[in-house]
Each structure stands twice: as C-alpha cells, then as structure tokens.
Design an enzyme around this catalytic site. Structure first.
Site, PDB file in Angstrom:
ATOM      1  N   GLY A   8       0.825  -1.253   0.110  1.00  0.00           N
ATOM      2  CA  GLY A   8      -0.054  -0.014  -0.015  1.00  0.00           C
ATOM      3  C   GLY A   8       0.829   1.267  -0.076  1.00  0.00           C
ATOM      4  O   GLY A   8       0.505   2.258   0.568  1.00  0.00           O
ATOM      5  N   GLY A  11      -0.284   4.946  -1.026  1.00  0.00           N
ATOM      6  CA  GLY A  11      -1.353   5.698  -0.178  1.00  0.00           C
ATOM      7  C   GLY A  11      -1.046   6.644   0.450  1.00  0.00           C
ATOM      8  O   GLY A  11       0.163   7.284   0.436  1.00  0.00           O
ATOM      9  N   GLN A  12      -1.903   7.319   1.292  1.00  0.00           N
ATOM     10  CA  GLN A  12      -1.780   8.443   1.887  1.00  0.00           C
ATOM     11  C   GLN A  12      -0.341   8.258   2.887  1.00  0.00           C
ATOM     12  O   GLN A  12       0.373   9.281   3.160  1.00  0.00           O
ATOM     13  CB  GLN A  12      -3.123   8.944   2.845  1.00  0.00           C
ATOM     14  CG  GLN A  12      -2.584  10.336   3.296  1.00  0.00           C
ATOM     15  CD  GLN A  12      -3.992  10.615   4.315  1.00  0.00           C
ATOM     16  OE1 GLN A  12      -4.801   9.744   4.605  1.00  0.00           O
ATOM     17  NE2 GLN A  12      -3.875  11.814   4.761  1.00  0.00           N
ATOM     18  N   ASP A  34       2.254  -1.873  -4.381  1.00  0.00           N
ATOM     19  CA  ASP A  34       0.945  -1.396  -4.333  1.00  0.00           C
ATOM     20  C   ASP A  34       0.354  -2.159  -5.440  1.00  0.00           C
ATOM     21  O   ASP A  34       0.784  -2.504  -6.393  1.00  0.00           O
ATOM     22  CB  ASP A  34       0.802  -0.087  -4.400  1.00  0.00           C
ATOM     23  CG  ASP A  34      -0.505   0.510  -3.762  1.00  0.00           C
ATOM     24  OD1 ASP A  34      -1.497   0.327  -4.363  1.00  0.00           O
ATOM     25  OD2 ASP A  34      -0.530   1.224  -2.899  1.00  0.00           O
ATOM     26  N   ASP A  52      -0.276  -7.666  -5.400  1.00  0.00           N
ATOM     27  CA  ASP A  52      -1.496  -7.700  -4.719  1.00  0.00           C
ATOM     28  C   ASP A  52      -1.633  -8.485  -3.423  1.00  0.00           C
ATOM     29  O   ASP A  52      -1.445  -9.776  -3.560  1.00  0.00           O
ATOM     30  CB  ASP A  52      -2.489  -8.383  -5.679  1.00  0.00           C
ATOM     31  CG  ASP A  52      -4.048  -8.317  -5.266  1.00  0.00           C
ATOM     32  OD1 ASP A  52      -4.258  -7.924  -3.800  1.00  0.00           O
ATOM     33  OD2 ASP A  52      -5.163  -8.509  -5.980  1.00  0.00           O
ATOM     34  N   TYR A 143     -15.526  -1.008   8.556  1.00  0.00           N
ATOM     35  CA  TYR A 143     -14.317  -0.775   8.743  1.00  0.00           C
ATOM     36  C   TYR A 143     -13.995  -0.897   9.999  1.00  0.00           C
ATOM     37  O   TYR A 143     -12.907  -1.522  10.536  1.00  0.00           O
ATOM     38  CB  TYR A 143     -14.152   0.571   8.565  1.00  0.00           C
ATOM     39  CG  TYR A 143     -12.598   1.272   8.344  1.00  0.00           C
ATOM     40  CD1 TYR A 143     -11.785   0.820   7.662  1.00  0.00           C
ATOM     41  CD2 TYR A 143     -12.483   2.337   9.643  1.00  0.00           C
ATOM     42  CE1 TYR A 143     -10.488   1.489   7.841  1.00  0.00           C
ATOM     43  CE2 TYR A 143     -11.037   2.997   9.667  1.00  0.00           C
ATOM     44  CZ  TYR A 143      -9.994   2.248   8.699  1.00  0.00           C
ATOM     45  OH  TYR A 143      -9.003   2.731   8.769  1.00  0.00           O
ATOM     46  N   LYS A 147     -11.224  -3.757  11.778  1.00  0.00           N
ATOM     47  CA  LYS A 147     -10.025  -3.317  12.671  1.00  0.00           C
ATOM     48  C   LYS A 147     -10.052  -3.930  14.157  1.00  0.00           C
ATOM     49  O   LYS A 147      -8.952  -4.456  14.488  1.00  0.00           O
ATOM     50  CB  LYS A 147      -9.898  -1.812  12.787  1.00  0.00           C
ATOM     51  CG  LYS A 147      -9.569  -0.882  11.685  1.00  0.00           C
ATOM     52  CD  LYS A 147      -8.444  -1.399  10.779  1.00  0.00           C
ATOM     53  CE  LYS A 147      -7.946  -0.377   9.772  1.00  0.00           C
ATOM     54  NZ  LYS A 147      -6.572  -0.918   9.091  1.00  0.00           N
TER      55      LYS A 147
END
Ligand SMILES: NC(=O)c1ccc[n+]([C@@H]2O[C@H](COP(=O)([O-])OP(=O)(O)OC[C@H]3O[C@@H](n4cnc5c(N)ncnc54)[C@H](O)[C@@H]3O)[C@@H](O)[C@H]2O)c1
Length: 315
Positions: A8, A11-12, A34, A52, A143, A147
C-alpha cells in the site's frame, strides 16, 4: 541488515512512510508495493513493484525472494468506502491481514510486522472523551469491525506463534502529499486544499463534530519509533491508542482564516456524520507515550501553517 516491504506504498501513509524508511535503512532495502502506480519519487528512489496482497502465493514468493525482514501492511478499504461495499471491504481488510500474519508465521526471516488499526474500533458505547486504551469496544461500521477483529488476530498470532506484530490506532491523519483514501476524516485534508484552490469548502460533517487528528509527520515518527523500540518495552500486542489534537471543522476553518481571511465554509452532513458521531472526540494515549517515549509535535496552528504553505507550493 533490515529489508523492508511496504504494502500500500502509493497511499496517503505509504507514500510518505516509504521515503522516511528509505532515509533510515537505505533506498534499495525498502521495497514499495501497491496494486496501483506509485508517485514518481517512490519509483525513482528505490524498488517499486505492483503486488496484490490478496494473492498469497505471489506475496510469499516476493517475501522469500527479497529476504524481507519487516513488513508494513497499509492496504485497506477505509471507513467511508467500506460502508458502500461492506462485504468486499470485510474480505479485503481481513483476508489481507491473514495473508500477512501467515507469511510472518511461515517465513523465519520476517521478524516484525506493522499493521495499523484505527479509532474506528470504538463505537457509541465507548466513553467519548479521553477514551482509554482498554475500554468498551462496539464499533458500528464495517471498517471498525474489521479493525477490531484485526487487533484480536494480531494478539492471537503474537501469543500463539510469537509473531512480533506492532500496531497503532491512528486517528484522522492530515497530510498534503497524497489525497486521502475514502475515510471519515478526509475533510481535514480536503478543507486545506479547497481553501487554497477555491477559498471555500463544503464540509460533509457538521461544524462542531470533534475528532482526534494527527499531522502525518507525527504519525510517521511514532510508527518508526514503535517499530524500533525494544520488544521488552511493549506491553500491548493488539494496538496502541495514539492521538494529536482533537479538531472540529469550525476550529480548522477559523484557523485557516489566519492565512486566507475570506475563507468560506458550508456544512452539508452526509452518511459520514453518523460514523463520526460514533467515534471518540478525544483519546488517551498515555500508555503508548510511556512505552516508546514519544509525543506529537504539531498542534492546530502548526498543522495549518504547514498545510497552507505546502499546498501553495504544490498548486
Ligand atoms: N489515513 C488515515 O487517516 C488513517 C486513519 C486510521 C487508520 N488508517 C489505516 O492506515 C492504513 C493506510 O491508510 P491510508 O490512508 O494510507 O490508505 P490509502 O487508501 O490512502 O492507501 C492504501 C493503499 O493500499 C493500496 N491497496 C489497496 N488494495 C490493495 C491490495 N489488494 N494489495 C496491495 N495494495 C492495495 C491502495 O492502492 C492504496 O494505495 C490503512 O490500514 C488504514 O485503515 C489510516
């Protein structure tokens, strides 16, 4: 020598964490991956490959072939997007974590894993202010449920297989480099971009909803500090509370007017309002601060100063 895999990385968080880790461990030792293309500085400064995390066979081959010793697993479907596709979000968030935990169990070279949790693990029945490390946790979003389940699995793999997995319950993260990925705290990034671009912002939350936030630089420093801390100092093997300042859209708008006096904000709450209302308004992260001897540097004014300056340079 550490060899680090980031999943990832476009991402941010990944797009900034990758560059920080490359400064510490050397460009060629930090493998960015990513499912989508990464920003130019990630691809130009070190290895980048499409990977992936749902593909467990490729994942384990990648880890063995590159002699990976640490994994940062950042891929997830975030809170806002997860409510639109609940079953897919559950599948991606849980199966990806299970793939990582299994790789850590099977590949001896992998000594440490980082996986982020979120303040979304808390729900309406959790104390809203100064939310402690250990408390009632009844998340109401897919979500948050994923988590919380993830935290339980991390602790299980630690206890049962002695996997060294470390985790932080990030609050909303504020950054200027990469657009946020579909969370309920995205407003706290969008507001700065729109202030610079258009001098106005239409906020998807109401003006007084207060949420815990943190500047990206603080989040990255804490993450790296947590990963570098001696295991003996870490009492928590699920996920640590962590926070910076708690902010409302109105407070941020007022602070932006120090730089952009005519800034105008309107409020049209959407489905994310009820998600935000189910989360704590402030967090007690004293347990983390003692375990890794850390505290955030950025308050609201410093966040606003940095965001406005960096976004002006960018646009
Ligand atoms: N940003 C926040 O404010 C925040 C707050 C709390 C927790 N977190 C957690 O931190 C982690 C990273 O968040 P972010 O904001 O950087 O998210 P993001 O959506 O910006 O980035 C996630 C990255 O994962 C990639 N990805 C998605 N599916 C993948 C797959 N199957 N294989 C490989 N990569 C895949 C995406 O392409 C994306 O680049 C997530 O676990 C998120 O839940 C973030």
């Amino acid at each position: 020598m550490e060899r680090i895999l980031i999943i990832g990385a476009a991402g941010q968080i990944g797009s900034e964490l990758t560059l920080e880790l490359r400064k510490i461990y050397g460009n060629s030792n930090v493998f960015a991956t990513d499912v989508k293309d990464a920003p130019a500085d990630i691809k130009e400064s070190g290895p980048f490959q499409l990977l992936d995390v749902m593909d467990d066979k490729h994942l384990i081959h990648f880890v063995i072939r590159n002699k990976i010793t640490q994994i940062y697993h950042l891929a997830a479907v975030l809170s806002g997007n997860a409510e639109k596709l609940p079953t897919q979000a559950w599948h991606i968030n849980m199966d990806s974590l299970m793939n990582i935990l299994e790789v850590a169990k099977l590949v001896e070279d992998v000594r440490k894993v980082f996986w982020p949790s979120s303040i979304a693990v808390f729900g309406n029945s959790t104390p809203k202010t100064g939310t402690p490390q250990l408390t009632v946790m009844e998340p109401s979003t897919v979500y948050g449920i994923s988590k919380l389940a993830g935290e339980r699995w991390c602790e299980y793999y630690h206890k049962r297989y002695n996997i060294d997995i470390r985790s932080l319950r990030y609050p909303g993260l504020i950054s200027y480099k990469t657009e946020p990925g579909g969370g309920t705290t995205d407003w706290a990034v969008e507001i700065y971009f729109e202030a610079v671009r258009k001098k106005s912002y239409n906020c998807f939350l109401s003006e007084d909803v207060s949420l815990p936030m943190m500047f990206m630089e603080d989040a990255i420093n804490a993450t790296i500090k947590l990963m570098e801390t001696d295991k003996a100092n870490l009492a928590c093997h699920s996920s640590y509370n962590i926070t910076g300042p708690s902010l409302t859209p109105r407070q941020v708008a007022v602070d932006i007017r120090r730089h952009i006096p005519g800034f105008d904000i309107t409020y049209h709450p959407d489905f994310r309002q009820s998600i935000a209302e189910s989360w704590p308004s402030s967090i007690d992260d004293s347990e983390l601060r003692t375990s890794i001897i850390w505290k955030p540097r950025f308050d609201l004014q410093q966040i606003t100063d940095s965001m406005i300056e960096e976004i002006r340079n960018k646009v």
